[in-house]
Design an enzyme around this catalytic site. Structure first.
Site, mmCIF file in Angstrom:
data_model
loop_
_atom_site.group_PDB
_atom_site.id
_atom_site.type_symbol
_atom_site.label_atom_id
_atom_site.label_comp_id
_atom_site.label_asym_id
_atom_site.label_seq_id
_atom_site.Cartn_x
_atom_site.Cartn_y
_atom_site.Cartn_z
ATOM 1 N N HIS A 3 -35.195 -22.794 0.321
ATOM 2 C CA HIS A 3 -34.875 -22.976 1.726
ATOM 3 C C HIS A 3 -35.903 -23.862 2.420
ATOM 4 C CE1 HIS A 3 -32.206 -22.488 5.036
ATOM 5 N NE2 HIS A 3 -33.276 -22.490 5.792
ATOM 6 N N TYR A 34 -35.954 -27.822 4.857
ATOM 7 C CA TYR A 34 -36.748 -28.301 6.006
ATOM 8 C C TYR A 34 -37.621 -29.488 5.616
ATOM 9 C CZ TYR A 34 -34.754 -24.281 8.170
ATOM 10 O OH TYR A 34 -33.835 -23.381 8.647
ATOM 11 N N HIS A 54 -21.177 -26.507 5.129
ATOM 12 C CA HIS A 54 -22.410 -26.385 5.931
ATOM 13 C C HIS A 54 -23.436 -27.439 5.510
ATOM 14 C CE1 HIS A 54 -26.214 -24.818 7.442
ATOM 15 N NE2 HIS A 54 -26.630 -24.571 6.201
ATOM 16 N N PHE A 55 -23.658 -27.554 4.204
ATOM 17 C CA PHE A 55 -24.763 -28.465 3.866
ATOM 18 C C PHE A 55 -24.338 -29.925 3.841
ATOM 19 C CE2 PHE A 55 -24.028 -26.831 -0.604
ATOM 20 C CZ PHE A 55 -23.730 -28.040 -1.223
ATOM 21 N N HIS A 56 -23.021 -30.178 3.906
ATOM 22 C CA HIS A 56 -22.644 -31.588 4.081
ATOM 23 C C HIS A 56 -22.806 -32.020 5.540
ATOM 24 C CE1 HIS A 56 -21.290 -31.510 -0.063
ATOM 25 N NE2 HIS A 56 -21.373 -32.825 0.002
ATOM 26 N N ARG A 103 -16.927 -22.176 -4.117
ATOM 27 C CA ARG A 103 -17.631 -23.437 -4.331
ATOM 28 C C ARG A 103 -17.908 -23.563 -5.835
ATOM 29 N NH1 ARG A 103 -23.956 -22.505 -2.463
ATOM 30 N NH2 ARG A 103 -24.173 -24.556 -3.388
ATOM 31 N N ARG A 104 -18.444 -24.652 -6.272
ATOM 32 C CA ARG A 104 -18.842 -24.896 -7.661
ATOM 33 C C ARG A 104 -17.742 -24.570 -8.663
ATOM 34 N NH1 ARG A 104 -22.940 -20.998 -6.474
ATOM 35 N NH2 ARG A 104 -24.841 -21.915 -5.610
HETATM 36 FE FE1 HAS Z 1 -28.649 -24.016 5.513
HETATM 37 C C1 HAS Z 1 -27.281 -22.637 2.650
HETATM 38 C C2 HAS Z 1 -28.919 -20.902 6.893
HETATM 39 C C3 HAS Z 1 -30.229 -25.341 8.297
HETATM 40 C C4 HAS Z 1 -29.038 -26.990 3.860
HETATM 41 N N1 HAS Z 1 -28.223 -24.694 3.638
HETATM 42 C C5 HAS Z 1 -27.647 -23.973 2.606
HETATM 43 C C6 HAS Z 1 -27.518 -24.821 1.451
HETATM 44 C C7 HAS Z 1 -28.057 -26.038 1.778
HETATM 45 C C8 HAS Z 1 -28.481 -25.949 3.153
HETATM 46 C C9 HAS Z 1 -28.196 -27.240 0.871
HETATM 47 O O1 HAS Z 1 -28.801 -17.989 5.906
HETATM 48 C C10 HAS Z 1 -26.871 -24.423 0.119
HETATM 49 C C11 HAS Z 1 -27.868 -23.975 -0.897
HETATM 50 C C12 HAS Z 1 -27.135 -23.666 -2.187
HETATM 51 O O2 HAS Z 1 -26.874 -24.598 -2.960
HETATM 52 O O3 HAS Z 1 -26.775 -22.497 -2.393
HETATM 53 N N2 HAS Z 1 -29.375 -23.255 7.286
HETATM 54 C C13 HAS Z 1 -29.369 -21.960 7.648
HETATM 55 C C14 HAS Z 1 -29.932 -21.838 8.989
HETATM 56 C C15 HAS Z 1 -30.284 -23.102 9.385
HETATM 57 C C16 HAS Z 1 -29.959 -23.985 8.299
HETATM 58 C C17 HAS Z 1 -30.098 -20.576 9.787
HETATM 59 N N3 HAS Z 1 -29.454 -25.813 5.990
HETATM 60 C C18 HAS Z 1 -30.071 -26.146 7.176
HETATM 61 C C19 HAS Z 1 -30.547 -27.497 7.102
HETATM 62 C C20 HAS Z 1 -30.214 -27.961 5.847
HETATM 63 C C21 HAS Z 1 -29.523 -26.892 5.167
HETATM 64 C C22 HAS Z 1 -31.314 -28.197 8.211
HETATM 65 C C23 HAS Z 1 -30.472 -29.273 5.216
HETATM 66 C C24 HAS Z 1 -31.106 -30.259 5.759
HETATM 67 N N4 HAS Z 1 -28.154 -22.144 4.900
HETATM 68 C C25 HAS Z 1 -28.404 -20.996 5.591
HETATM 69 C C26 HAS Z 1 -28.027 -19.847 4.760
HETATM 70 C C27 HAS Z 1 -27.563 -20.341 3.556
HETATM 71 C C28 HAS Z 1 -27.662 -21.781 3.669
HETATM 72 C C29 HAS Z 1 -28.117 -18.420 5.089
HETATM 73 C C30 HAS Z 1 -27.074 -19.528 2.335
HETATM 74 C C31 HAS Z 1 -25.620 -19.382 2.346
HETATM 75 C C32 HAS Z 1 -25.136 -18.665 1.109
HETATM 76 O O4 HAS Z 1 -24.609 -17.574 1.241
HETATM 77 O O5 HAS Z 1 -25.278 -19.189 -0.008
HETATM 78 C C33 HAS Z 1 -30.971 -23.457 10.701
HETATM 79 O O6 HAS Z 1 -32.186 -24.120 10.449
HETATM 80 C C34 HAS Z 1 -30.091 -24.284 11.593
HETATM 81 C C35 HAS Z 1 -30.696 -24.507 12.972
HETATM 82 C C36 HAS Z 1 -30.067 -25.671 13.669
HETATM 83 C C37 HAS Z 1 -29.640 -25.688 14.919
HETATM 84 C C38 HAS Z 1 -29.023 -26.945 15.480
HETATM 85 C C39 HAS Z 1 -29.912 -27.671 16.487
HETATM 86 C C40 HAS Z 1 -29.281 -28.962 16.893
HETATM 87 C C41 HAS Z 1 -29.919 -30.135 17.069
HETATM 88 C C42 HAS Z 1 -29.126 -31.372 17.417
HETATM 89 C C43 HAS Z 1 -29.161 -31.674 18.889
HETATM 90 C C44 HAS Z 1 -28.153 -32.723 19.199
HETATM 91 C C45 HAS Z 1 -28.312 -33.678 20.161
HETATM 92 C C46 HAS Z 1 -27.208 -34.657 20.387
HETATM 93 C C47 HAS Z 1 -29.504 -33.782 20.996
HETATM 94 C C48 HAS Z 1 -29.743 -24.526 15.809
HETATM 95 C C49 HAS Z 1 -31.395 -30.282 16.927
HETATM 96 C C50 HAS Z 1 -26.379 -34.170 21.512
HETATM 97 C C51 HAS Z 1 -25.336 -35.091 21.953
HETATM 98 C C52 HAS Z 1 -24.125 -34.720 22.352
HETATM 99 C C53 HAS Z 1 -23.208 -35.724 22.830
HETATM 100 C C54 HAS Z 1 -23.637 -33.328 22.285
#
Ligand code: HAS
Length: 543
Positions: A217, A221, A368-370, A433-434
């Site tokens: 995980h 980051y 999610h991860f795409h 998946r997979r």
């Molecule tokens: Fe995740 C599984 C939870 C973030 C990647 N994640 C994965 C896997 C990958 C991955 C590759 O809790 C699969 C692993 C595998 O092969 O099994 N993930 C989270 C959580 C976050 C999160 C809580 N993941 C990421 C990021 C990744 C990534 C970043 C890659 C870069 N994830 C999980 C969990 C799993 C998981 C479980 C396991 C699932 C399972 O059962 O297998 C958090 O860090 C997310 C927080 C993000 C936010 C969004 C903030 C938004 C921002 C953009 C602002 C936009 C603007 C534009 C300013 C709260 C900063 C606005 C303009 C407008 C016009 C609206």
């Protein structure tokens, strides 16, 4: 400017990254076509081999190589040119990583390592694959060390001043990477290599998976933080504005440092053998690690709004019209930010312990991860490469190349919206998946997934067209674009922003907190796993 010699090292890393994009993207196209049920792989390829090529090249190689290249350039740009010694260390890292990559790739291509990018037991690969990956990691440590040395030198030369933001961020990311990769290094050295060489008969699968996710995980980051570097430091300059708050940015990065590792158990909620209390504790920690992303979202909105108001924008969303929509340096990362909103929300669903039961091991997770790594991060990296490569090799991002880059970004947005929405929906209907195409013996439930799989193939094909455009652009910008000067945009901090508190520059303090939180979150679960392990000497207890 980035010094030419440092630029060569950065470029070497970036070119390898884009070879990975092309080959990994091609494997991705094969994936979606096979899963649609309308296409079969040629007999010399198998599904898991192609899936491994896709995951390893895009999830591990593109990311690690691009990040090392980008961070080398970023440190050289903001802390100053590397000394000869530092640059040589950087190159040693590059060659080790590249040799490792070739070794690991040879094993995957000869079908001796079809173990996916997560490669934990019980899937077993040839030992050369593990050794190759270990070299990639060690290589990145060494280049990261060169970056840290340049940063430390800057600090010594500028005692008492707040450090250059971009270099600070690169060093935090290297530190995070180093501590996270220790888990996977232990797994590879003490479990996977001896097992695949036949020196031990069995390994503890639960321990292998736990060590992997200790790393796995934090790995996400390590991918995300360089994208945040661009969002915090480059984007404000590109839109003509200023960084909202340097202290907020530094605090967000330090929070990632202490919270990225001790959350790995959220990948193992369904795994027996780990006490639910520790899964719950790591759920809580996962919700904490969401906070620095929320801070980043806040900071981005603030930056956009400040700039918009400067340009005379009125009303709550008036700033939106004032953004430079035709500039690919802005548009691609911006599409990434927008994708990260549903991507992050999906992550919160995944992390919500009970809700994870519904989505775990379904193609929802792939969706999610795409959105996260394959859009928020990847599009930011692509949009960065299109100005960084010409900056480093003395060429220009021409108007036409800029328009092509925007086309690629828009194609990506369309393809990914189609593919990842279909993945999320099919996942909620239970599609795993997979797994290759199957009708599961005529099951009614499986029949519901097929139309989504065809939709994924349509989205994936559009993404592949985008990859062709991106590859063409990289070749053009690398070797054929007209000579000239391209800016490496680095924004200044907004006037009136508070001074960075000294505590935020104190790596020792944050390093100690980081280790303490990791020890707290992992000691008991690991002791339990070892004590209850069916593998090893009978009756052996650690405690
Ligand atoms: Fe995740 C599984 C939870 C973030 C990647 N994640 C994965 C896997 C990958 C991955 C590759 O809790 C699969 C692993 C595998 O092969 O099994 N993930 C989270 C959580 C976050 C999160 C809580 N993941 C990421 C990021 C990744 C990534 C970043 C890659 C870069 N994830 C999980 C969990 C799993 C998981 C479980 C396991 C699932 C399972 O059962 O297998 C958090 O860090 C997310 C927080 C993000 C936010 C969004 C903030 C938004 C921002 C953009 C602002 C936009 C603007 C534009 C300013 C709260 C900063 C606005 C303009 C407008 C016009 C609206």
């Amino acid at each position: 400017f980035v010094d030419k010699k440092d630029g060569k090292l950065a470029l070497a890393y970036i070119y390898v990254a884009f070879i990975a994009v092309f080959l990994g993207g091609t494997a991705g196209l094969l994936q979606v076509l096979v899963r649609s049920g309308k296409f079969e792989l040629p007999s010399f390829l198998n599904y898991y081999q192609v899936l491994t090529v896709h995951g390893v090249l895009l999830g591990l190689v593109l990311t690690t190589f691009f990040i090392m290249g980008f961070q080398t350039a970023a440190v050289s740009r903001t802390s100053g040119t590397f000394t000869n010694k530092q640059r040589t260390i950087g190159w040693v890292g590059f060659w080790l990583a590249t040799i490792g990559l070739v070794a690991a790739a040879a094993m995957v291509l000869t079908n001796q390592a079809s173990v996916l990018y997560t490669f934990y037991a019980p899937l077993k690969a040839h030992w050369v694959f593990y050794l190759g990956l270990a070299l990639v990691v060690v290589g990145s440590w060494i280049t990261g060390l060169a970056q840290a040395m340049r940063f430390v030198q800057w600090r010594k030369e500028h005692k008492g001043q707040s450090t250059p933001l971009l270099s600070f961020m690169a060093v935090v990311n290297n530190l995070l990477w180093f501590i996270a990769t220790l888990g996977v290094a232990i797994e590879v050295l003490f479990q996977l290599i001896p097992w695949s060489m036949g020196l031990v008969e069995r390994v503890d699968v639960l321990l292998s998976r736990t060590l992997f996710w200790y790393f796995g995980h934090a790995l996400v980051y390590f991918w995300l933080l360089p994208a945040y570097m661009v969002w915090y430091v480059v984007i404000p300059k590109v839109i003509g504005g200023k960084i909202f708050s340097e202290s907020l940015a530094k605090l967000a990065f330090m929070l990632f440092l202490i919270l990225s590792v001790p959350v790995g158990l959220h990948h193992q909620f369904t795994e027996p053998g780990i006490d639910p209390l520790w899964k719950f504790i790591q759920t809580v920690l996962t919700f904490f690690v969401v906070v620095p992303s929320l801070m980043t979202a806040f900071s981005m909105f603030a930056t956009f709004e400040m700039r918009g108001r400067e340009l005379g924008a009125k009303g709550v969303f008036g700033w939106f019209k004032k953004l430079p929509w035709s500039d690919s340096r802005f548009l691609l990362p911006f599409i990434g930010m927008v994708a990260f909103i549903p991507g992050g929300a999906g992550g919160i669903v995944n992390a919500s312990y009970q809700m994870n039961e519904l989505v775990h091991n379904t193609i929802w997770v792939t969706g999610h991860f795409h959105l996260t790594v394959a859009t928020a991060v990847a599009l930011t990296f692509f949009g960065t490469a299109f100005w960084l490569i010409p900056h480093l090799n003395g060429r220009k991002l021409t108007k036409r190349a800029n328009s092509m880059a925007n086309c690629a970004g828009i194609l990506w947005a369309i393809g990914m919206t189609i593919m990842s929405s279909a993945m999320h929906l099919a996942g909620l209907l239970g599609a795993p998946r997979r797994s290759a195409y199957s009708e599961y013996g005529g099951s009614e439930q499986a029949a519901e997934w097929i139309s989504y799989q065809i939709t994924q193939a349509i989205g994936g094909s559009i993404l592949f067209i985008a990859i062709l455009v991106i590859t063409g652009l990289i070749i053009y910008l690398g070797f054929f674009a007209p000579k000239g000067e391209e800016e490496f945009p680095v924004a200044e901090v907004a006037p009136g922003a508070e001074k960075v508190p000294a505590a935020l520059e104190n790596f020792k303090l944050w390093g100690i907190i980081m280790i303490a939180v990791i020890i707290f979150a992992y000691t008991i679960p690991i002791i339990d796993i070892i004590n209850n392990s069916p593998v090893g000497s009978k009756g052996f207890k650690l405690w």
